[in-house]
Design a protein around this motif. Structure first.
Motif, PDB file in Angstrom:
ATOM      1  N   ARG A 232       0.770  -1.041  -0.072  1.00 24.92           N
ATOM      2  CA  ARG A 232       0.005  -0.004   0.076  1.00 24.92           C
ATOM      3  C   ARG A 232       0.961   1.329  -0.053  1.00 24.92           C
ATOM      4  O   ARG A 232       0.586   2.162  -0.882  1.00 24.92           O
ATOM      5  N   PHE A 233       1.857   1.111   0.845  1.00 21.96           N
ATOM      6  CA  PHE A 233       3.050   2.286   0.759  1.00 21.96           C
ATOM      7  C   PHE A 233       3.636   2.417  -0.595  1.00 21.96           C
ATOM      8  O   PHE A 233       3.773   3.613  -0.937  1.00 21.96           O
ATOM      9  N   ALA A 234       4.097   1.467  -1.147  1.00 23.98           N
ATOM     10  CA  ALA A 234       4.755   1.494  -2.399  1.00 23.98           C
ATOM     11  C   ALA A 234       3.960   1.992  -3.469  1.00 23.98           C
ATOM     12  O   ALA A 234       4.318   2.650  -4.551  1.00 23.98           O
ATOM     13  N   LYS A 235       2.571   1.972  -3.479  1.00 22.49           N
ATOM     14  CA  LYS A 235       1.668   2.357  -4.475  1.00 22.49           C
ATOM     15  C   LYS A 235       1.623   3.956  -4.420  1.00 22.49           C
ATOM     16  O   LYS A 235       1.329   4.398  -5.587  1.00 22.49           O
ATOM     17  N   ARG A 239       9.596   5.473  -4.528  1.00 18.68           N
ATOM     18  CA  ARG A 239      10.735   5.192  -4.167  1.00 18.68           C
ATOM     19  C   ARG A 239      10.802   3.759  -3.221  1.00 18.68           C
ATOM     20  O   ARG A 239      11.866   3.383  -2.959  1.00 18.68           O
ATOM     21  N   VAL A 240       9.673   3.382  -2.901  1.00 15.78           N
ATOM     22  CA  VAL A 240       9.505   2.056  -2.124  1.00 15.78           C
ATOM     23  C   VAL A 240       9.054   1.019  -3.332  1.00 15.78           C
ATOM     24  O   VAL A 240       8.034   1.054  -3.753  1.00 15.78           O
ATOM     25  N   LYS A 241       9.813  -0.053  -2.992  1.00 10.09           N
ATOM     26  CA  LYS A 241       9.531  -1.311  -3.975  1.00 10.09           C
ATOM     27  C   LYS A 241       9.523  -2.545  -3.006  1.00 10.09           C
ATOM     28  O   LYS A 241      10.409  -2.754  -1.976  1.00 10.09           O
ATOM     29  N   GLU A 242       8.626  -3.307  -3.177  1.00 12.22           N
ATOM     30  CA  GLU A 242       8.325  -4.652  -2.680  1.00 12.22           C
ATOM     31  C   GLU A 242       8.813  -5.850  -3.824  1.00 12.22           C
ATOM     32  O   GLU A 242       7.935  -5.915  -4.565  1.00 12.22           O
ATOM     33  N   LYS A 243       9.711  -6.674  -3.535  1.00 11.57           N
ATOM     34  CA  LYS A 243      10.303  -7.583  -4.759  1.00 11.57           C
ATOM     35  C   LYS A 243       9.927  -9.160  -4.056  1.00 11.57           C
ATOM     36  O   LYS A 243      10.194  -9.867  -5.032  1.00 11.57           O
ATOM     37  N   GLY A 244       9.210  -9.294  -3.017  1.00  8.03           N
ATOM     38  CA  GLY A 244       8.911 -10.661  -2.588  1.00  8.03           C
ATOM     39  C   GLY A 244      10.099 -11.378  -2.037  1.00  8.03           C
ATOM     40  O   GLY A 244      11.358 -10.716  -1.673  1.00  8.03           O
ATOM     41  N   PHE A 245       9.811 -12.659  -1.910  1.00 10.00           N
ATOM     42  CA  PHE A 245      10.824 -13.475  -1.299  1.00 10.00           C
ATOM     43  C   PHE A 245      12.112 -13.855  -2.539  1.00 10.00           C
ATOM     44  O   PHE A 245      11.603 -14.112  -3.322  1.00 10.00           O
ATOM     45  N   LEU A 246      13.028 -13.916  -1.947  1.00 10.08           N
ATOM     46  CA  LEU A 246      14.357 -14.222  -2.598  1.00 10.08           C
ATOM     47  C   LEU A 246      14.954 -15.433  -1.960  1.00 10.08           C
ATOM     48  O   LEU A 246      15.324 -15.360  -0.431  1.00 10.08           O
ATOM     49  N   SER A 247      15.394 -16.215  -2.502  1.00 10.82           N
ATOM     50  CA  SER A 247      16.536 -17.381  -1.865  1.00 10.82           C
ATOM     51  C   SER A 247      17.757 -16.939  -1.342  1.00 10.82           C
ATOM     52  O   SER A 247      18.157 -15.761  -1.945  1.00 10.82           O
ATOM     53  N   GLN A 248      18.398 -17.699  -0.606  1.00 12.20           N
ATOM     54  CA  GLN A 248      19.915 -16.897  -0.217  1.00 12.20           C
ATOM     55  C   GLN A 248      20.724 -16.890  -1.322  1.00 12.20           C
ATOM     56  O   GLN A 248      21.485 -15.714  -1.668  1.00 12.20           O
TER      57      GLN A 248
END
Length: 360
Positions: A232-235, A239-248
């Motif tokens: 919601r903030f990113a919308k 400047r704010v991005k949410e890219k989800g889960f990434l493996s190590q």
């Protein structure tokens, strides 16, 4: 009388969770010291089911999630055939699982592994304080030693009177992509980890809401109940991005691209994300709770601020944004140097000493 044990040591892990990465030193470097990892068994049915549900929720496939859960459940029966084996046990303080598997611990050479830093009976995360006396009695009578993730944990559990060693979580430092550019003009921060209240994500979002400078950004990598808040903030703030889960493996390819890592956590027994960032030459701003304060040297290889103090967080952010390129490069280089203390090849030495000096 304890004596040094020569020859290979075969190890079985009995743990509430499936977190083999917390024993990376043994898995990756154990054979250098004849420490052989035979098996990892998840002993909590509730945690097996919870993990299965989380995997399905995170869209990792329903069938694979169910197959993994069934496999882990069936593997539990192997522990009843263990006899005179070396066992590493990961059970939360005062959990009834300690009582349930008491005979298995007594029939084997058992070492307790913990990151909990509170052992005065003032709180209990998943166990029951009513089980404290029984838990501690079993630990004293059936275990040879305690492996502690932090120095604070070691200090607090010292009253048990068992041999102890600080065996931090570890990483393979050489596998991380090292920072090459030290650009202070566009400053892209990163948060990676669980999207939960304890991690202080509200501090990060509040700061970006109050500071509108255009050449600053934040990318979130992770998963958890606060994901919708971040989205919601990113919308309303590009400047704010949410890219989800990434493996190590995926993360280690990108960490060196960022300016600073943020971890305004309200509690952190250790801080895997900090040493991962350090290995990439990425300094971290973290709260001064147990884990981060043992890892970071404030203003040398990262920054610390007073836990749960938003104004202190803002002051440190101002300090970070005011760094010259030379000062920033120096902090990045010191972070990379500090990471080697947590390399698997170093931490495995502590496991080896703890085990060989306390196997009778």
């Amino acid at each position: 009388m304890n004596s040094q044990m020569n020859g290979p040591i075969h190890i079985t892990v009995m743990h509430e969770f499936y977190t083999p990465q917390h024993l990376k030193a043994l898995y990756e470097c154990g054979t250098d010291y004849d420490l052989i990892m035979d098996d990892y068994i998840v002993i909590s049915t509730r945690k097996i089911i919870k993990e299965m549900i989380e995997n399905i929720r995170n869209r990792r496939g329903i069938v694979p999630a169910i197959k993994t859960a069934i496999s882990r459940f069936l593997r539990r029966f192997k522990i009843y055939f263990l006899k005179s084996k070396v066992v590493i046990v990961g059970i939360a303080p005062y959990s009834s699982l300690m009582n349930k598997y008491k005979k298995i611990f007594a029939n084997n050479v058992s070492f307790y592994f913990t990151s909990c830093e509170i052992w005065d009976g003032s709180e209990c995360s998943t166990g029951k304080l009513s089980n404290r006396a029984a838990f501690e009695k079993i630990l004293r009578e059936n275990f040879r030693g305690i492996a502690c993730v932090s120095q604070k944990t070691s200090d607090e559990i010292g009253f048990m009177g068992l041999p102890r060693a600080v065996v931090n979580h570890s990483i393979n430092v050489a596998s991380y992509h090292k920072k090459q550019a030290f650009n202070c003009k566009h400053r892209e921060f990163i948060f990676f980890g669980q999207y939960i209240e304890r991690k202080g994500i509200d501090f990060i979002l509040r700061w970006f809401d109050e500071n509108q400078e255009e050449n600053i950004g934040i990318t979130f990598y992770g998963a958890g109940p606060l994901k919708d808040d971040i989205l919601r903030f990113a919308k309303r703030d590009p400047r704010v991005k949410e890219k989800g889960f990434l493996s190590q493996n995926e993360l280690r390819e990108h960490l060196n691209e960022f300016y600073f890592s943020l971890l305004p956590t309200r509690r952190e027994p250790f801080g895997m994300s900090i040493i991962e960032a350090m290995a990439s030459g990425l300094p971290t701003l973290a709260s001064d709770v147990i884990g981060p304060s043992e890892i970071i040297k404030d203003s040398e290889d990262g920054f610390l601020f007073k836990c749960n103090d938003y104004l202190a967080f803002c002051e440190k952010m101002d300090q970070i944004l005011g760094l010259s390129e030379d000062a920033y490069r120096e902090i990045c280089n010191r972070a990379m140097q500090s990471a080697w203390k947590y390399d698997a090849s170093e931490i495995v030495k502590r496991w080896n000493i703890l085990m060989r000096e306390n196997i009778r």
